[in-house]
Design a protein around this motif. Structure first.
Motif, PDB file in Angstrom:
ATOM      1  N   GLY A 253       0.790  -1.226   0.000  1.00  0.00           N
ATOM      2  CA  GLY A 253       0.000   0.000   0.000  1.00  0.00           C
ATOM      3  C   GLY A 253       0.817   1.268   0.000  1.00  0.00           C
ATOM      4  O   GLY A 253       0.291   2.345   0.299  1.00  0.00           O
ATOM      5  N   THR A 254       2.100   1.202  -0.363  1.00  0.00           N
ATOM      6  CA  THR A 254       2.957   2.388  -0.349  1.00  0.00           C
ATOM      7  C   THR A 254       2.955   3.139  -1.676  1.00  0.00           C
ATOM      8  O   THR A 254       3.455   4.264  -1.751  1.00  0.00           O
TER       9      THR A 254
ATOM     10  N   PRO B   1       4.488  11.351  -4.727  1.00  0.00           N
ATOM     11  CA  PRO B   1       5.451  12.435  -4.468  1.00  0.00           C
ATOM     12  C   PRO B   1       5.308  13.101  -3.102  1.00  0.00           C
ATOM     13  O   PRO B   1       6.292  13.609  -2.558  1.00  0.00           O
ATOM     14  N   ASP B   2       4.120  13.082  -2.532  1.00  0.00           N
ATOM     15  CA  ASP B   2       3.910  13.711  -1.221  1.00  0.00           C
ATOM     16  C   ASP B   2       3.960  12.707  -0.067  1.00  0.00           C
ATOM     17  O   ASP B   2       3.673  13.066   1.091  1.00  0.00           O
ATOM     18  N   ASN B   3       4.299  11.454  -0.383  1.00  0.00           N
ATOM     19  CA  ASN B   3       4.482  10.423   0.650  1.00  0.00           C
ATOM     20  C   ASN B   3       3.248  10.263   1.538  1.00  0.00           C
ATOM     21  O   ASN B   3       3.338  10.215   2.759  1.00  0.00           O
TER      22      ASN B   3
ATOM     23  N   ARG C 288      13.242   4.084  -3.711  1.00  0.00           N
ATOM     24  CA  ARG C 288      12.881   5.444  -3.299  1.00  0.00           C
ATOM     25  C   ARG C 288      12.440   6.276  -4.500  1.00  0.00           C
ATOM     26  O   ARG C 288      11.510   7.089  -4.405  1.00  0.00           O
ATOM     27  N   ALA C 289      13.119   6.062  -5.641  1.00  0.00           N
ATOM     28  CA  ALA C 289      12.744   6.798  -6.849  1.00  0.00           C
ATOM     29  C   ALA C 289      11.347   6.409  -7.314  1.00  0.00           C
ATOM     30  O   ALA C 289      10.545   7.267  -7.727  1.00  0.00           O
TER      31      ALA C 289
ATOM     32  N   ILE D 251       8.387  -0.317   4.406  1.00  0.00           N
ATOM     33  CA  ILE D 251       9.272  -0.954   3.432  1.00  0.00           C
ATOM     34  C   ILE D 251      10.645  -0.262   3.351  1.00  0.00           C
ATOM     35  O   ILE D 251      11.625  -0.753   3.896  1.00  0.00           O
ATOM     36  N   VAL D 252      10.723   0.879   2.664  1.00  0.00           N
ATOM     37  CA  VAL D 252      12.026   1.477   2.380  1.00  0.00           C
ATOM     38  C   VAL D 252      12.441   2.415   3.524  1.00  0.00           C
ATOM     39  O   VAL D 252      11.718   3.373   3.816  1.00  0.00           O
ATOM     40  N   PRO D 253      13.574   2.155   4.163  1.00  0.00           N
ATOM     41  CA  PRO D 253      14.010   3.054   5.238  1.00  0.00           C
ATOM     42  C   PRO D 253      14.410   4.415   4.699  1.00  0.00           C
ATOM     43  O   PRO D 253      14.758   4.557   3.520  1.00  0.00           O
ATOM     44  N   ALA D 254      14.343   5.413   5.549  1.00  0.00           N
ATOM     45  CA  ALA D 254      14.746   6.762   5.147  1.00  0.00           C
ATOM     46  C   ALA D 254      16.210   6.751   4.727  1.00  0.00           C
ATOM     47  O   ALA D 254      17.047   6.024   5.289  1.00  0.00           O
ATOM     48  N   ALA D 255      16.556   7.560   3.728  1.00  0.00           N
ATOM     49  CA  ALA D 255      17.927   7.617   3.230  1.00  0.00           C
ATOM     50  C   ALA D 255      18.847   8.197   4.302  1.00  0.00           C
ATOM     51  O   ALA D 255      18.450   9.011   5.117  1.00  0.00           O
TER      52      ALA D 255
END
Length: 474
Positions: A212-213, A461-463, A453-454, A470-474
């Motif tokens: 759902g991301t 785009p607004d998260n 992340r891309a 899922i994807v950890p913060a950079a």
């Protein structure tokens, strides 16, 4: 174990959230629920992850409802989290930055069944049991069985697997097409009912497993199967865990078409006997099921029996009676609750975690895991969909005992590292959610995370879609 809300997961501005709730109330009336109890139910997790409730829950009844929630939330940059039945195990339904949960349980219709083409079109809120009840009179069934009576939308979103995966594959293999609500409220159609296609990017499998991301699934086209003429099930006990694993490996390598093959270690067999009132020998156990004609099932059971004997397996009796098969598999599906009953009491928690390794490393991984549990003085019965190298540990710990919790965290970390070192993955079917983000870089590399992340930025785009998963913060 604590999940902290990172800087990029700040809660929405209070004024923006108030405006969102006001607009949702105007659109949905009493289908917007903001009571504390209901909000907490929509962040319920059966792991040690903390409950992080949303600010409101909308009960969706049709695709237009999902679209309107997304549009309203997007306008104010308020998070949106899809909710099916809440059976996910890695915090997928939590709302670490608040926001709105869209409950899809009322979107539970079978829209079309094409028996001659072996496919159907459904809404995301229907559960697998309800779908199979609908299909039964047409001689069809949907084979993916994760144990819980999960929603099909949730199963697609987490790329669910289960006991039948060794023969029928996972959700990845059984979803033909999707309709997905994107971040501007419009709908993406990812494919058709054709059994194969070379038309463009494979968007269907991008959304399957995205938790759902990237968008919210509003319609699913599924591949179906014919109900087999004969279904036979059995339990086969082994003298050693390694022997049971070796029997699985040999059966797969020799091409026996297993429908189900599940491993239970001694501790799990004891738990199932006590909870489900069974009398299985309390040694490592394989539960098996074959599908086909009567002749095929007879031949398959004979061939497996020979392999089992070579690997230290005992005698076993096959049954084709539905009531006997149901009792046996229900005990397997109740494994979590049987483990929970082993150590009742306040403060006792159970966390179900899984890994998956290449089939040739299965015996090594399981036996080393058992040795680790003994060394750390921990209780964690093991079950597994071992036909595809996937197994689960149900770790029991006293959450108020810092030392025991520390040993539990060490065990789970070592379990993942062991699987990855053997060419495997940190999760075969539970997904990443919040709980396993820290293992993705070691498994896939920083370049793969940058690509994810891309994709997230391109689709959302607004998260706003299920942030913090899922994807950890950079």
């Amino acid at each position: 174990m604590n999940i902290t809300i990172t800087e990029n997961l700040k809660r929405p501005d209070p004024a923006a959230l108030a405006s969102t709730l006001e607009a949702l109330a105007a659109r949905f009336g009493n289908r917007l629920i903001t009571s504390q109890a209901v909000r907490e139910q929509h962040a319920h997790t059966t792991t040690w992850l903390p409950t992080q409730p949303p600010d409101g829950v909308v009960m969706a009844q049709e695709t237009a409802d999902i679209q309107d929630v997304v549009r309203i939330c997007a306008k104010h940059r308020v998070p949106v989290i899809a909710f099916g039945t809440g059976t996910s195990l890695e915090g997928q339904v939590n709302a670490p930055a608040g926001g709105i949960s869209i409950d899809l349980r009322d979107m539970n219709k079978v829209l079309e069944v094409h028996a001659e083409d072996l496919d159907c079109v459904i809404e995301p809120g229907i559960t697998r049991k309800a779908l199979n009840e609908h299909l039964r009179d047409q001689g069809l069934f949907f084979p993916i069985d994760p144990g819980a009576d999960a929603s099909l939308g949730g199963m697609a979103s987490t790329r669910a697997s289960g006991t039948n995966a060794v023969r029928y594959g996972t959700m990845r293999d059984n979803v033909l097409a999707l309709k997905v609500v994107r971040a501007d409220g419009e709908i993406i159609t990812t494919g058709t009912r054709a059994k194969k296609s070379s038309a463009g990017y494979d968007l269907t499998h991008l959304f399957v497993g995205a938790e759902g991301t990237l968008g919210i699934i509003s319609e699913i086209t599924l591949r179906l199967r014919g109900i087999p003429e004969t279904i036979a099930a059995a339990a086969c006990s082994f003298t050693t865990l390694g022997g049971a694993c070796q029997a699985v490996i040999l059966a797969i390598q020799t091409g026996i078409p297993l429908a189900r093959i599940e491993l239970l270690n001694t501790e799990q067999v004891k738990a199932c006997n006590a909870y489900s009132k069974l009398t299985l020998p309390e040694t490592p156990l394989l539960l098996l099921e074959f599908h086909g004609t009567a002749l095929e099932v007879g031949e398959q059971s004979k061939n497996f029996g020979e392999i089992a004997k070579e690997c230290g397996g005992g005698d076993f009796t096959w049954t084709t009676k539905p009531e006997d098969r149901t009792k046996l598999w229900q005990a397997r599906h109740d494994a979590y609750w049987s483990v929970k009953a082993l150590r009742p009491g306040a403060g006792i928690g159970v966390v179900a975690t899984d890994v998956c390794v290449p089939i040739s490393r299965l015996a090594d991984c399981v036996t080393e895991t058992e040795a680790d549990l003994k060394r750390l003085n921990l209780i964690s019965p093991i079950v597994g969909h071992v036909g595809d190298g996937n197994f689960h540990c149900s770790l029991i710990c006293d959450v108020n005992d810092a030392d025991e919790m520390g040993r539990g965290e060490e065990f789970m970390h070592r379990l993942v590292e062991r699987a990855q070192a053997m060419g495997g993955t940190c999760t075969g079917e539970h997904g990443i959610g919040q709980g396993k983000q820290k293992y993705l870089k070691a498994e896939l590399g920083s370049e793969a995370l940058d690509a994810m992340r891309a994709l997230k930025r391109a689709f959302d785009p607004d998260n706003i879609f299920n942030p913090g998963k899922i994807v950890p913060a950079a």
